[in-house]
Design a protein around this motif. Structure first.
Motif, PDB file in Angstrom:
ATOM      1  N   LEU A   1      15.285  13.188 -38.781  1.00  0.00           N
ATOM      2  CA  LEU A   1      15.380  13.127 -37.542  1.00  0.00           C
ATOM      3  C   LEU A   1      14.078  13.731 -37.660  1.00  0.00           C
ATOM      4  O   LEU A   1      13.815  15.041 -38.432  1.00  0.00           O
ATOM      5  N   SER A   2      13.167  13.147 -36.709  1.00  0.00           N
ATOM      6  CA  SER A   2      11.910  14.523 -36.420  1.00  0.00           C
ATOM      7  C   SER A   2      11.970  14.888 -34.871  1.00  0.00           C
ATOM      8  O   SER A   2      11.815  13.688 -34.131  1.00  0.00           O
ATOM      9  N   VAL A   3      12.523  15.542 -34.625  1.00  0.00           N
ATOM     10  CA  VAL A   3      11.912  16.587 -33.003  1.00  0.00           C
ATOM     11  C   VAL A   3      10.547  17.341 -33.454  1.00  0.00           C
ATOM     12  O   VAL A   3      10.263  18.409 -33.554  1.00  0.00           O
ATOM     13  N   GLN A   4       9.830  17.335 -32.497  1.00  0.00           N
ATOM     14  CA  GLN A   4       8.997  17.918 -31.358  1.00  0.00           C
ATOM     15  C   GLN A   4       9.673  19.412 -31.115  1.00  0.00           C
ATOM     16  O   GLN A   4      10.517  19.702 -30.548  1.00  0.00           O
ATOM     17  N   GLU A   5       9.042  20.508 -32.324  1.00  0.00           N
ATOM     18  CA  GLU A   5       9.020  22.039 -31.760  1.00  0.00           C
ATOM     19  C   GLU A   5       9.422  22.117 -29.972  1.00  0.00           C
ATOM     20  O   GLU A   5       9.056  21.801 -29.579  1.00  0.00           O
ATOM     21  N   GLY A   6      10.579  23.330 -30.017  1.00  0.00           N
ATOM     22  CA  GLY A   6      10.538  23.207 -27.916  1.00  0.00           C
ATOM     23  C   GLY A   6      11.428  22.017 -27.931  1.00  0.00           C
ATOM     24  O   GLY A   6      12.060  22.543 -26.645  1.00  0.00           O
ATOM     25  N   ARG A   7      11.670  20.574 -28.229  1.00  0.00           N
ATOM     26  CA  ARG A   7      12.716  19.734 -27.502  1.00  0.00           C
ATOM     27  C   ARG A   7      13.923  19.853 -27.970  1.00  0.00           C
ATOM     28  O   ARG A   7      14.504  20.987 -28.913  1.00  0.00           O
ATOM     29  N   ILE A   8      15.322  18.638 -27.717  1.00  0.00           N
ATOM     30  CA  ILE A   8      16.237  19.302 -28.011  1.00  0.00           C
ATOM     31  C   ILE A   8      16.804  18.145 -29.012  1.00  0.00           C
ATOM     32  O   ILE A   8      16.303  17.307 -29.442  1.00  0.00           O
ATOM     33  N   SER A   9      17.543  18.833 -30.266  1.00  0.00           N
ATOM     34  CA  SER A   9      17.760  18.110 -31.497  1.00  0.00           C
ATOM     35  C   SER A   9      18.431  17.692 -31.267  1.00  0.00           C
ATOM     36  O   SER A   9      20.037  18.555 -31.571  1.00  0.00           O
ATOM     37  N   ILE A  10      19.231  16.291 -31.637  1.00  0.00           N
ATOM     38  CA  ILE A  10      20.170  16.027 -31.296  1.00  0.00           C
ATOM     39  C   ILE A  10      20.958  15.632 -32.696  1.00  0.00           C
ATOM     40  O   ILE A  10      20.444  14.358 -32.698  1.00  0.00           O
ATOM     41  N   LEU A  11      22.014  16.147 -33.679  1.00  0.00           N
ATOM     42  CA  LEU A  11      22.579  15.633 -35.064  1.00  0.00           C
ATOM     43  C   LEU A  11      23.944  14.671 -34.360  1.00  0.00           C
ATOM     44  O   LEU A  11      24.886  15.686 -34.154  1.00  0.00           O
TER      45      LEU A  11
ATOM     46  N   HIS B   1      23.495  19.651 -30.696  1.00  0.00           N
ATOM     47  CA  HIS B   1      22.940  19.642 -29.990  1.00  0.00           C
ATOM     48  C   HIS B   1      22.198  20.941 -30.311  1.00  0.00           C
ATOM     49  O   HIS B   1      22.636  22.452 -29.907  1.00  0.00           O
ATOM     50  N   ILE B   2      20.941  21.420 -30.481  1.00  0.00           N
ATOM     51  CA  ILE B   2      20.146  22.414 -30.965  1.00  0.00           C
ATOM     52  C   ILE B   2      18.791  22.508 -29.784  1.00  0.00           C
ATOM     53  O   ILE B   2      18.181  21.265 -29.426  1.00  0.00           O
ATOM     54  N   VAL B   3      18.739  23.636 -29.300  1.00  0.00           N
ATOM     55  CA  VAL B   3      17.650  23.733 -27.772  1.00  0.00           C
ATOM     56  C   VAL B   3      17.417  24.972 -27.376  1.00  0.00           C
ATOM     57  O   VAL B   3      18.459  25.473 -27.437  1.00  0.00           O
ATOM     58  N   PRO B   4      16.436  25.385 -27.484  1.00  0.00           N
ATOM     59  CA  PRO B   4      15.301  24.393 -27.857  1.00  0.00           C
ATOM     60  C   PRO B   4      15.539  24.745 -29.455  1.00  0.00           C
ATOM     61  O   PRO B   4      15.451  25.671 -30.254  1.00  0.00           O
ATOM     62  N   SER B   5      14.501  23.590 -30.283  1.00  0.00           N
ATOM     63  CA  SER B   5      14.804  23.054 -31.495  1.00  0.00           C
ATOM     64  C   SER B   5      12.843  24.134 -32.552  1.00  0.00           C
ATOM     65  O   SER B   5      11.771  24.187 -31.496  1.00  0.00           O
ATOM     66  N   GLN B   6      13.068  24.744 -33.033  1.00  0.00           N
ATOM     67  CA  GLN B   6      12.194  26.072 -33.506  1.00  0.00           C
ATOM     68  C   GLN B   6      11.796  25.703 -35.228  1.00  0.00           C
ATOM     69  O   GLN B   6      12.607  24.609 -36.021  1.00  0.00           O
ATOM     70  N   PRO B   7      11.012  25.486 -35.642  1.00  0.00           N
ATOM     71  CA  PRO B   7      10.474  25.442 -37.287  1.00  0.00           C
ATOM     72  C   PRO B   7      11.308  25.919 -38.019  1.00  0.00           C
ATOM     73  O   PRO B   7      11.713  25.157 -39.172  1.00  0.00           O
ATOM     74  N   GLY B   8      12.225  26.337 -38.110  1.00  0.00           N
ATOM     75  CA  GLY B   8      13.138  27.481 -38.527  1.00  0.00           C
ATOM     76  C   GLY B   8      14.466  26.962 -38.399  1.00  0.00           C
ATOM     77  O   GLY B   8      15.171  26.997 -39.891  1.00  0.00           O
ATOM     78  N   ASP B   9      14.597  25.583 -37.762  1.00  0.00           N
ATOM     79  CA  ASP B   9      16.246  24.850 -37.693  1.00  0.00           C
ATOM     80  C   ASP B   9      15.425  23.608 -39.133  1.00  0.00           C
ATOM     81  O   ASP B   9      16.268  22.951 -39.241  1.00  0.00           O
ATOM     82  N   SER B  10      14.448  23.796 -39.295  1.00  0.00           N
ATOM     83  CA  SER B  10      14.323  22.298 -40.537  1.00  0.00           C
ATOM     84  C   SER B  10      14.957  22.150 -41.287  1.00  0.00           C
ATOM     85  O   SER B  10      14.636  23.589 -42.277  1.00  0.00           O
TER      86      SER B  10
ATOM     87  N   LYS C   1      18.545  15.110 -42.518  1.00  0.00           N
ATOM     88  CA  LYS C   1      17.548  16.134 -42.920  1.00  0.00           C
ATOM     89  C   LYS C   1      16.081  16.220 -41.044  1.00  0.00           C
ATOM     90  O   LYS C   1      16.536  15.133 -40.993  1.00  0.00           O
ATOM     91  N   LEU C   2      16.449  16.976 -41.006  1.00  0.00           N
ATOM     92  CA  LEU C   2      16.199  16.945 -39.371  1.00  0.00           C
ATOM     93  C   LEU C   2      14.375  18.039 -39.850  1.00  0.00           C
ATOM     94  O   LEU C   2      14.093  18.929 -40.625  1.00  0.00           O
ATOM     95  N   ILE C   3      13.373  17.539 -39.283  1.00  0.00           N
ATOM     96  CA  ILE C   3      12.467  17.992 -39.649  1.00  0.00           C
ATOM     97  C   ILE C   3      11.615  18.408 -38.189  1.00  0.00           C
ATOM     98  O   ILE C   3      11.069  17.334 -36.928  1.00  0.00           O
TER      99      ILE C   3
END
Lengths: 112, 115
Positions: free
Chosen positions: A11-21, A76-85, A107-109
């Motif tokens: 899953l690829s998500v823009q920094e600052g947006r929500i990641s949903i796994l 849910h990860i809000v907001p997404s940060q680079p270290g969340d990869s 794999k979250l990017i």
């Protein structure tokens, strides 16, 4: 027979947006669920858990939702940060037993 | 605390050789788990110790695999003889508690390659 399924390998998500796994399970006897995060060349580290008596659990930027009727949970990860990869694993147990059944991981990017 | 310590981090060996993987759990933790991770099967529990006693070894693939926990601060996983299909990352994890689904602390893993 995969009892715990993570259908999205990545899953690829823009920094600052929500990641949903997402994580689906087939065994209705599962009553305790956990999420672990894994960086390359390291072991998995515990992130958050939820008991089947709840439908939501929060810890800072991380929230896990459980839908027992659909046998589905999401992180849910809000907001997404680079270290969340990292790779995120969902795990479940029956009667809160030590025997955890693991999903294959997602794999979250996080893109800057 | 330094966390769960595993050694070696990487092991390359030839088929038929004996392999010994080592683990030092977190001090005070009374449960220890050995897991194996492969692309095909993901994370699998091999064996679980509670208070140094093997409780569940149903995940040990065959007699070539053995595990010991002689004291609360040390465990070994031995493969003899090793085969190419044993190539995987082996994780040791520890936790505090009884037979419940306690939060596990994993070591960094031992990557085994059997040629």
């Amino acid at each position: 027979d995969q009892q715990v399924k993570q259908n999205s390998p990545s899953l690829s998500v823009q920094e600052g947006r929500i990641s949903i796994l997402n994580c689906d399970y087939t065994n209705s006897m599962f009553d305790y669920f956990l999420w672990y995060k894994k960086y390359p060349a390291e072991g998995p580290t515990f992130l958050i858990s939820i008991s089947s008596i709840k439908d939501k659990n929060e810890d800072g930027r991380f929230t896990v939702f459980l839908n027992k009727s659909a046998k589905h949970l999401s992180l849910h990860i809000v907001p997404s940060q680079p270290g969340d990869s990292a790779v995120y694993f969902c795990a479940a147990s029956v009667y809160s037993n030590y025997q955890l059944i693991w999903g294959a991981g997602t794999k979250l990017i996080i893109k800057p | 605390d330094a966390g769960v310590i595993q050694s070696p981090r990487h092991e390359v060996t030839e088929m038929g050789q004996e392999v010994t993987l080592r683990c030092k759990p977190i001090s005070g933790h009374n449960s220890l788990f050995w897991y194996r991770q492969t692309m095909m099967r993901g994370l699998e529990l091999l064996i679980y110790f509670n208070n140094n006693v093997p409780i569940d070894d149903s995940g040990m693939p065959e007699d070539r695999f053995s595990a010991k926990m002689p004291n609360a601060s040390f465990s070994t996983l031995k493969i003899q003889p090793s085969e190419p299909r044993d190539s995987a990352v082996y994780f040791c994890a520890s936790s505090f508690g009884g037979l419940g689904a306690n939060v596990l602390t994993f070591g960094a893993g031992s990557r085994l390659t059997v040629l």
